[in-house]
Enzyme design. Sequence first.
Site, mmCIF file in Angstrom:
data_model
loop_
_atom_site.group_PDB
_atom_site.id
_atom_site.type_symbol
_atom_site.label_atom_id
_atom_site.label_comp_id
_atom_site.label_asym_id
_atom_site.label_seq_id
_atom_site.Cartn_x
_atom_site.Cartn_y
_atom_site.Cartn_z
ATOM 1 N N TYR A 107 -1.692 -16.356 -3.606
ATOM 2 C CA TYR A 107 -2.377 -15.335 -2.807
ATOM 3 C C TYR A 107 -3.503 -14.758 -3.647
ATOM 4 O O TYR A 107 -3.294 -14.411 -4.815
ATOM 5 C CB TYR A 107 -1.394 -14.232 -2.419
ATOM 6 N N ASP A 149 -7.043 -16.821 -11.139
ATOM 7 C CA ASP A 149 -6.766 -15.517 -10.546
ATOM 8 C C ASP A 149 -5.648 -14.871 -11.373
ATOM 9 O O ASP A 149 -4.479 -15.188 -11.200
ATOM 10 C CB ASP A 149 -6.348 -15.666 -9.074
ATOM 11 N N LYS A 172 -5.006 -4.801 -11.014
ATOM 12 C CA LYS A 172 -3.714 -4.197 -11.350
ATOM 13 C C LYS A 172 -3.717 -3.506 -12.719
ATOM 14 O O LYS A 172 -4.239 -2.407 -12.857
ATOM 15 C CB LYS A 172 -2.607 -5.246 -11.218
HETATM 16 P P1 KE4 Z 1 -5.509 -6.335 -4.134
HETATM 17 O O1 KE4 Z 1 -6.666 -6.530 -3.176
HETATM 18 O O2 KE4 Z 1 -4.193 -6.083 -3.427
HETATM 19 O O3 KE4 Z 1 -5.803 -5.322 -5.242
HETATM 20 O O4 KE4 Z 1 -5.332 -7.719 -4.950
HETATM 21 C C1 KE4 Z 1 -5.156 -8.913 -4.224
HETATM 22 C C2 KE4 Z 1 -4.458 -9.929 -5.103
HETATM 23 C C3 KE4 Z 1 -5.212 -10.947 -5.670
HETATM 24 N N1 KE4 Z 1 -4.638 -11.872 -6.472
HETATM 25 C C4 KE4 Z 1 -3.304 -11.817 -6.763
HETATM 26 C C5 KE4 Z 1 -2.712 -12.861 -7.656
HETATM 27 C C6 KE4 Z 1 -2.496 -10.789 -6.211
HETATM 28 O O5 KE4 Z 1 -1.172 -10.769 -6.495
HETATM 29 C C7 KE4 Z 1 -3.076 -9.821 -5.378
HETATM 30 C C8 KE4 Z 1 -2.263 -8.714 -4.738
HETATM 31 N N2 KE4 Z 1 -0.855 -8.786 -4.963
HETATM 32 C C9 KE4 Z 1 -0.019 -8.171 -3.942
HETATM 33 C C10 KE4 Z 1 1.447 -8.436 -4.303
HETATM 34 N N3 KE4 Z 1 1.811 -9.794 -4.160
HETATM 35 C C11 KE4 Z 1 -0.304 -6.710 -3.817
HETATM 36 C C12 KE4 Z 1 0.706 -5.954 -2.988
HETATM 37 C C13 KE4 Z 1 0.221 -5.734 -1.576
HETATM 38 O O6 KE4 Z 1 -0.413 -6.616 -0.990
HETATM 39 O O7 KE4 Z 1 0.527 -4.639 -1.074
#
Ligand code: KE4
Length: 441
Positions: A148, A243, A276
């Site tokens: 993701y 990523d 993060k």
């Molecule tokens: P954000 O847009 O949520 O800050 O980041 C997206 C993203 C991009 N790449 C990776 C590897 C990620 O894990 C994420 C976001 N992770 C999720 C949890 N699997 C955030 C939690 C959520 O979506 O509420």
Amino acid sequence: MSSQQPPFTNANLFERAERVIPGGVNSPVRAFRAVGGTPRFIAKAQGAYLFDAEGKRYIDYIGSWGPMILGHGHPAVLDAVHAAVNEGLSYGAPTLREIELAEEILKLVPSMDQVRLVSSGTEAAMSALRLARGATGRSMIMKFEGCYHGHADALLVKAGSGLATLGHPTSAGVPADVVKHTLVLPYNDLAQLEAAFSLHGDQLACVMIEPICGNMNFVRGSLPFMQRLRELCTQHGALLVFDEVMTGFRVALGGAQSLYAKALPGFAPDISVFGKVIGGGMPLAAFGGRRDVMAQLAPLGPVYQAGTLSGNPVATACGLATLREIQRPGFFDRLAERTRSLTTGLLAHAHDAGIPMVGDSEGGMFGFFFTSTNTTSLPQNYTEVMATHKERFNRFFHAMLDQGIYLAPALYEAGFVSAAHSDEDLQQTLAAAEQSLRSLN
Ligand code: KE4
């Protein structure tokens, strides 16, 4: 009396939230739909703990989905944020602190010559994708099933029916046209990687991958797979995009790429994406890479990218304080040891309870799977992850939650330990796990 007043319960807050916010949440996974039950509405957090609206304390293994590596309310971070707030919330102009944070990130990630700050991982991955396409003049991209990269349209894609066919949207509202340039392959599948590159290699702008996939709970990219991916990208002129939004400054000080570089001397991605941990809990993410690639970005080059709150002075203060703290001598050794002991403790209790379980950890990130058979091997791709025992995971999740242990509410999500988790917290967690696992029989 309206429900706008205390006493608040998780249930009445969820009911009230659902009236005004779709699904009652601002991010879908928080709604507990994968595990069922009522999400906990958090009132405050401190150290390794969350406290919900009913005053119940939980040992937190989500850590805001990764950012809270120091634990909640670290004094050095709070001091930095309070000082920054007093100097102003946002200027929309360059600041010294953005330079300091960029210098700190580049010091820790030698594969990058330059970095640009943005406000979310989605924005960073989306910008990295546009940069790769602009830098190569190519449109096609490759990603892997189970990874993701945020919710930018071009990345919300599931595998097509084969290598010849390109991806299909995983979300309504994403036109097929937008994802027709996106190829989706199984993670860790060398044969399909070779075949895809022989078919499309010279058309690929980039390959984007989670080097350790935390969105499949915890799946490592195998060394042969990663080595071959790097070779094929180089051979075909495609950019390799790591990523590291989840793994960056989490699995190691230099992120997952530093682990691959140890095992494969000279290994480096061309572009990296972070989020993060680098924001320490505030909206901050970043993408960066080789100077020649980054020179394509506006205002230098033709690839446009921008943001009102990019490099926000309060968020950069939070991130900088966090990055400085995790560089303290022994920080990652202690964090990795704690995380490893948690994971091995979980596996030992599962074994004693006769419950098939496999698990893994790296730095402050861990994952475990309830396997359907007595296999000892970890899932290597999305199909294998989704074949693990969902019902057992969900029962375990709730048994732990009832005992004040807050795990990720979905079997495909990773877990996180912070520097604030004490030995007593781990012992309490393992005691709860022993009881919860026995209840699964
Ligand atoms: P954000 O847009 O949520 O800050 O980041 C997206 C993203 C991009 N790449 C990776 C590897 C990620 O894990 C994420 C976001 N992770 C999720 C949890 N699997 C955030 C939690 C959520 O979506 O509420």
